[in-house]
Design a protein around this motif. Structure first.
Motif, PDB file in Angstrom:
ATOM      1  N   THR A 102      50.223  47.262 -65.340  1.00  0.00           N
ATOM      2  CA  THR A 102      50.025  46.171 -64.373  1.00  0.00           C
ATOM      3  C   THR A 102      48.534  45.901 -64.187  1.00  0.00           C
ATOM      4  OG1 THR A 102      52.073  46.778 -63.258  1.00  0.00           O
ATOM      5  CG2 THR A 102      50.544  45.398 -62.028  1.00  0.00           C
ATOM      6  N   MET A 118      46.085  42.568 -65.289  1.00  0.00           N
ATOM      7  CA  MET A 118      45.254  41.812 -64.349  1.00  0.00           C
ATOM      8  C   MET A 118      43.790  41.804 -64.787  1.00  0.00           C
ATOM      9  SD  MET A 118      46.915  42.433 -60.592  1.00  0.00           S
ATOM     10  CE  MET A 118      46.695  44.196 -60.440  1.00  0.00           C
ATOM     11  N   SER A 137      62.125  36.658 -73.740  1.00  0.00           N
ATOM     12  CA  SER A 137      62.946  37.764 -73.228  1.00  0.00           C
ATOM     13  C   SER A 137      63.333  38.750 -74.307  1.00  0.00           C
ATOM     14  CB  SER A 137      64.218  37.223 -72.551  1.00  0.00           C
ATOM     15  OG  SER A 137      63.890  36.344 -71.518  1.00  0.00           O
ATOM     16  N   GLY A 197      48.582  51.333 -48.041  1.00  0.00           N
ATOM     17  CA  GLY A 197      49.458  52.502 -48.085  1.00  0.00           C
ATOM     18  C   GLY A 197      50.402  52.434 -49.259  1.00  0.00           C
ATOM     19  N   VAL A 198      50.829  53.609 -49.700  1.00  0.00           N
ATOM     20  CA  VAL A 198      51.837  53.672 -50.759  1.00  0.00           C
ATOM     21  C   VAL A 198      53.186  53.881 -50.087  1.00  0.00           C
ATOM     22  CG1 VAL A 198      52.627  54.910 -52.797  1.00  0.00           C
ATOM     23  CG2 VAL A 198      50.185  54.580 -52.416  1.00  0.00           C
ATOM     24  N   ASP A 199      54.073  52.927 -50.274  1.00  0.00           N
ATOM     25  CA  ASP A 199      55.345  52.954 -49.558  1.00  0.00           C
ATOM     26  C   ASP A 199      56.405  53.761 -50.290  1.00  0.00           C
ATOM     27  OD1 ASP A 199      54.571  50.974 -47.446  1.00  0.00           O
ATOM     28  OD2 ASP A 199      54.204  49.808 -49.248  1.00  0.00           O
ATOM     29  N   GLN A 200      56.430  53.622 -51.602  1.00  0.00           N
ATOM     30  CA  GLN A 200      57.445  54.325 -52.388  1.00  0.00           C
ATOM     31  C   GLN A 200      56.793  54.945 -53.606  1.00  0.00           C
ATOM     32  OE1 GLN A 200      60.785  51.836 -53.433  1.00  0.00           O
ATOM     33  NE2 GLN A 200      60.814  50.907 -51.412  1.00  0.00           N
ATOM     34  N   LEU A 210      56.413  56.977 -56.883  1.00  0.00           N
ATOM     35  CA  LEU A 210      57.411  57.241 -57.897  1.00  0.00           C
ATOM     36  C   LEU A 210      57.415  58.699 -58.291  1.00  0.00           C
ATOM     37  CD1 LEU A 210      56.786  54.158 -60.169  1.00  0.00           C
ATOM     38  CD2 LEU A 210      58.352  54.406 -58.263  1.00  0.00           C
ATOM     39  N   HIS A 252      55.691  36.736 -64.290  1.00  0.00           N
ATOM     40  CA  HIS A 252      55.944  36.600 -65.721  1.00  0.00           C
ATOM     41  C   HIS A 252      56.821  35.389 -65.960  1.00  0.00           C
ATOM     42  CE1 HIS A 252      55.079  40.938 -65.281  1.00  0.00           C
ATOM     43  NE2 HIS A 252      54.470  40.782 -66.436  1.00  0.00           N
ATOM     44  N   LEU A 312      59.803  33.770 -68.457  1.00  0.00           N
ATOM     45  CA  LEU A 312      60.852  34.261 -69.349  1.00  0.00           C
ATOM     46  C   LEU A 312      60.526  34.007 -70.812  1.00  0.00           C
ATOM     47  CD1 LEU A 312      64.299  33.328 -67.765  1.00  0.00           C
ATOM     48  CD2 LEU A 312      63.292  35.579 -68.038  1.00  0.00           C
ATOM     49  N   LEU A 321      49.535  40.803 -59.274  1.00  0.00           N
ATOM     50  CA  LEU A 321      50.835  40.677 -59.942  1.00  0.00           C
ATOM     51  C   LEU A 321      51.869  41.568 -59.243  1.00  0.00           C
ATOM     52  CD1 LEU A 321      49.902  40.996 -63.745  1.00  0.00           C
ATOM     53  CD2 LEU A 321      50.680  38.925 -62.593  1.00  0.00           C
ATOM     54  N   PHE A 355      50.788  42.272 -48.159  1.00  0.00           N
ATOM     55  CA  PHE A 355      51.986  42.165 -49.001  1.00  0.00           C
ATOM     56  C   PHE A 355      52.249  43.484 -49.703  1.00  0.00           C
ATOM     57  CE2 PHE A 355      48.194  40.841 -51.259  1.00  0.00           C
ATOM     58  CZ  PHE A 355      48.250  41.581 -52.418  1.00  0.00           C
ATOM     59  N   GLN A 356      53.444  43.589 -50.249  1.00  0.00           N
ATOM     60  CA  GLN A 356      53.807  44.754 -51.066  1.00  0.00           C
ATOM     61  C   GLN A 356      53.878  44.322 -52.524  1.00  0.00           C
ATOM     62  OE1 GLN A 356      57.529  45.783 -49.085  1.00  0.00           O
ATOM     63  NE2 GLN A 356      56.638  47.743 -48.508  1.00  0.00           N
ATOM     64  N   VAL A 384      54.643  45.973 -56.625  1.00  0.00           N
ATOM     65  CA  VAL A 384      55.170  47.106 -57.377  1.00  0.00           C
ATOM     66  C   VAL A 384      54.404  47.231 -58.693  1.00  0.00           C
ATOM     67  CG1 VAL A 384      56.994  45.705 -58.477  1.00  0.00           C
ATOM     68  CG2 VAL A 384      57.290  48.170 -58.270  1.00  0.00           C
ATOM     69  N   ASP A 385      54.075  48.466 -59.031  1.00  0.00           N
ATOM     70  CA  ASP A 385      53.489  48.737 -60.338  1.00  0.00           C
ATOM     71  C   ASP A 385      53.999  50.090 -60.827  1.00  0.00           C
ATOM     72  OD1 ASP A 385      52.059  50.703 -59.040  1.00  0.00           O
ATOM     73  OD2 ASP A 385      50.138  49.656 -59.122  1.00  0.00           O
ATOM     74  N   GLU A 386      53.353  50.662 -61.807  1.00  0.00           N
ATOM     75  CA  GLU A 386      53.845  51.897 -62.410  1.00  0.00           C
ATOM     76  C   GLU A 386      53.838  53.074 -61.430  1.00  0.00           C
ATOM     77  OE1 GLU A 386      51.474  50.000 -63.621  1.00  0.00           O
ATOM     78  OE2 GLU A 386      52.381  49.125 -65.404  1.00  0.00           O
ATOM     79  N   GLY A 432      54.524  52.834 -58.095  1.00  0.00           N
ATOM     80  CA  GLY A 432      55.458  52.650 -56.991  1.00  0.00           C
ATOM     81  C   GLY A 432      55.193  51.351 -56.268  1.00  0.00           C
ATOM     82  N   VAL A 433      55.610  51.324 -55.010  1.00  0.00           N
ATOM     83  CA  VAL A 433      55.401  50.136 -54.184  1.00  0.00           C
ATOM     84  C   VAL A 433      54.234  50.405 -53.244  1.00  0.00           C
ATOM     85  CG1 VAL A 433      56.420  48.590 -52.477  1.00  0.00           C
ATOM     86  CG2 VAL A 433      57.831  49.498 -54.327  1.00  0.00           C
ATOM     87  N   THR A 434      53.279  49.512 -53.250  1.00  0.00           N
ATOM     88  CA  THR A 434      52.068  49.698 -52.464  1.00  0.00           C
ATOM     89  C   THR A 434      51.858  48.488 -51.560  1.00  0.00           C
ATOM     90  OG1 THR A 434      51.059  50.948 -54.267  1.00  0.00           O
ATOM     91  CG2 THR A 434      49.564  50.096 -52.600  1.00  0.00           C
ATOM     92  N   ARG A 487      60.926  38.599 -59.465  1.00  0.00           N
ATOM     93  CA  ARG A 487      62.306  38.352 -59.039  1.00  0.00           C
ATOM     94  C   ARG A 487      62.797  39.387 -58.044  1.00  0.00           C
ATOM     95  NH1 ARG A 487      64.312  38.175 -64.916  1.00  0.00           N
ATOM     96  NH2 ARG A 487      62.326  39.223 -65.004  1.00  0.00           N
ATOM     97  N   GLU A 488      62.206  40.595 -58.120  1.00  0.00           N
ATOM     98  CA  GLU A 488      62.625  41.634 -57.178  1.00  0.00           C
ATOM     99  C   GLU A 488      62.380  41.242 -55.735  1.00  0.00           C
ATOM    100  OE1 GLU A 488      60.413  44.681 -59.588  1.00  0.00           O
ATOM    101  OE2 GLU A 488      61.671  45.917 -58.315  1.00  0.00           O
TER     102      GLU A 488
END
Lengths: 317, 258
Positions: free
Chosen positions: A91, A95, A130, A183-186, A188, B112, B114, B135, B152-153, B155-157, B159-161, B175-176
């Protein structure tokens, strides 16, 4: 001698060396000098692998600031005149690379999975639409060849070490982003699905019993993966998605449970040794690629397979 | 101060009709989420203005008209024959030049597309305009989304930040996020908006012929071919006891379980 710049994979530093395989594809094993730019890693991991390790001075840029890292790379290009710049398809890489290509007025091939040279011209291959087609891209113009490399698409075999010189980049950075991590919410799990030899993957046919995939994956020393359908439905998280818009995986065993096998999904399977597909339809596209097809309901299959693998003596008592 | 939002969108071939001769076009799903969020903001504050911009053939005009029936204030379609064959660089260049003359508080895009999936255009629009960009945005806090900043939140490799970013900026949704386009009101369905799509050419934006299309592009797609996979002749079993036993035997044979 061609000069290739490789940006460090900030998430998985050890995967950075795989990008060398892309450079080998362009210039041959001995046809280039490699420069790796380290943002948040120590040089030791890279010594002997790259000819030149450029360590960005500590505190100079944040490792999540695409604008500052872009500026560093632009300045380094002005110094070394790179023939190619290879950026991990993470990601953050996505960017950075377009910003740098914009600044250098050069084309950018994104999500590259293969590179060949034909009649002296570099031909870059990337999936499009795709994952249903592969495009061949020809770099044009005087700028460096730039690309983002799809993670796991290239693998650089261990080889003899090369003499490495280490330098530090402490050039002033004038452009920084205003991004602030609150903050990191989730967070991995530390292990990526690409690191597993066994993947138990669920699709639409396993939506109603998706939590049951985890015990099965544990029993097989594997990990749970998912198709895009389950991610779009909010049932599975994106980091375990396999496919064109997810990850490319190469496990030894891939259990495709209730997965139809769209081209988008198949684009994420690369060099899988064995596939067991469980599907109510034996005509689903995934079945044609499988070693074994279990015709039936995925949830029923999981339950019965678990009973077989881990018989519960207390069941039905 | 009500926000001014610009959504860049792309109409892409429907992946379910790729094999047909002429592919049906749909609004790129990530872009639809970005516009869905913008419309949600507007539904909470009618003073918010939304402009949708696209670079694409004139055949997408009916699709743009559909968006104008969804409370979008302005729809702009940029096209002329010289733009045919434009790569991501040219697309970014054209869109960002247009947006530069339309000051706004936030540019909302998909992450992204399609068809290409390269995620280049939103990043290059941001670079061209000197803005920050992110992104993988899956949620934007409506209470902390104003002309000065967005929380905002993404998502990347890892997790969710949760991030904070100064506005104006470019936020690229996935789309998530789950933001959906609303259904048009019955009265809007019948509204004639055929004259409301603002159509511009590359010349209107000051580009010469050698700056757009193939001539202005920095990369060239030399060819494409369908992906093929090695097919096998699978053993077919059922979910009865015999079938499950054969699966276990296969797993044992492959060393996956004991």
């Amino acid at each position: 001698m061609k000069q290739t710049c490789i940006l460090q994979d900030t998430e998985t530093p050890e995967k950075t060396r795989d990008l060398l395989a892309a450079a080998v594809g362009m210039y041959g094993r001995d046809g280039f000098e490699s420069h790796v730019v380290l943002v948040n890693a120590s040089p030791e991991t890279f010594t002997g692998r790259f000819h030149h390790v450029i360590r960005v001075a500590e505190g100079l840029v944040a490792d999540n600031d695409p604008r500052a890292i872009t500026e560093i790379l632009e300045t380094l290009h002005q110094t070394y005149g790179f023939d190619s710049i290879l950026i991990p398809g993470t990601t953050l890489g996505k960017m950075i690379a377009p910003r740098l290509a914009w600044r250098l007025r050069t084309g950018l091939a994104s999500g590259v999975t293969d590179i060949t040279v034909r009649d002296g011209r570099i031909e870059i291959t990337r999936p499009a639409r795709s994952g249903t087609i592969l495009e061949t891209i020809l770099p044009e113009g005087p700028g460096p060849v730039m690309m983002t490399i799809r993670t796991h698409a290239f693998e650089h075999p261990p080889e003899e070490t090369v003499p490495t010189r280490i330098s530090t980049c402490s050039l002033p950075v004038t452009t920084r982003s205003t991004l602030t991590r609150l903050g990191v919410d989730q967070p991995l799990e530390s292990r990526d699905i690409r690191d597993y030899e066994v993947l138990v993957a669920g699709g639409g046919g396993a939506a109603r019993c998706f939590p049951a995939l985890k015990p099965l994956a544990d029993a097989l020393n594997g990990a749970v993966a998912a198709s895009r359908k389950l991610v779009d439905q909010g049932i599975a998280q994106r980091h375990i998605q396999v496919g064109q818009s997810g990850k490319t995986v190469s496990p030894k065993m891939y259990l495709a449970l209730g997965i139809h096998g769209s081209m988008q999904h198949l684009a994420g399977l690369r060099g899988v040794t064995s596939i067991i597909a469980v599907n109510t339809s034996p005509h689903a596209p995934i079945c044609r690629l499988s070693d074994m097809v279990v015709q039936g309901d995925a949830c029923e299959f999981i339950e019965k397979l678990m009973d077989k693998l881990m018989p519960n003596p207390h069941k039905n008592t | 101060m009500p926000m001014k939002l610009i959504c860049t969108v792309k109409f892409v071939p429907d992946p379910d009709s790729f094999t047909a001769g002429r592919n049906r076009l749909i609004l790129n799903p990530d872009d639809a989420c970005a516009l869905g969020f913008a419309l949600a903001v507007k539904s909470g504050d009618p003073g918010v203005t939304i402009e949708v911009v696209t670079l694409g053939p004139l055949s997408v005009r009916p699709h743009m008209e559909d968006l104008l029936r969804l409370a979008v204030d302005r729809g702009t379609l940029i096209w002329d024959s010289g733009l045919e064959g434009s790569d991501a660089f040219v697309t970014s260049r054209v869109l960002s030049r247009y947006i530069a003359d339309r000051p706004c508080d936030c540019v909302l895009t998909g992450s992204h597309s399609l068809d290409g999936g390269s995620a280049q255009v939103p990043v290059q629009i941001a670079e061209s305009l000197g803005l920050d960009q992110m992104l993988g945005v899956i949620r934007i806090d409506p209470d902390r989304f104003d002309p000065t900043r967005a929380v905002f939140q993404a998502v990347d490799e890892t997790g969710v930040t949760t991030w904070k970013m100064a506005m104006p900026g470019v936020l690229s949704l996935t789309r998530e996020s789950g933001y959906k386009l609303p259904y048009p009101a019955l009265t809007d369905l019948r509204r004639d908006v055929s004259e409301d799509v603002n159509i511009l050419t590359s010349r209107d934006l000051g580009f010469s012929a050698d700056q757009v299309g193939r001539a202005g592009s920095l990369s060239r797609v030399a060819g494409s071919y369908p992906v093929t996979y090695g097919e096998k002749d699978p053993v077919v079993v059922g979910t009865d006891d015999d079938g499950i036993t054969r699966v276990v035997d296969f797993l044992k044979k492959k060393g996956v379980c004991r």
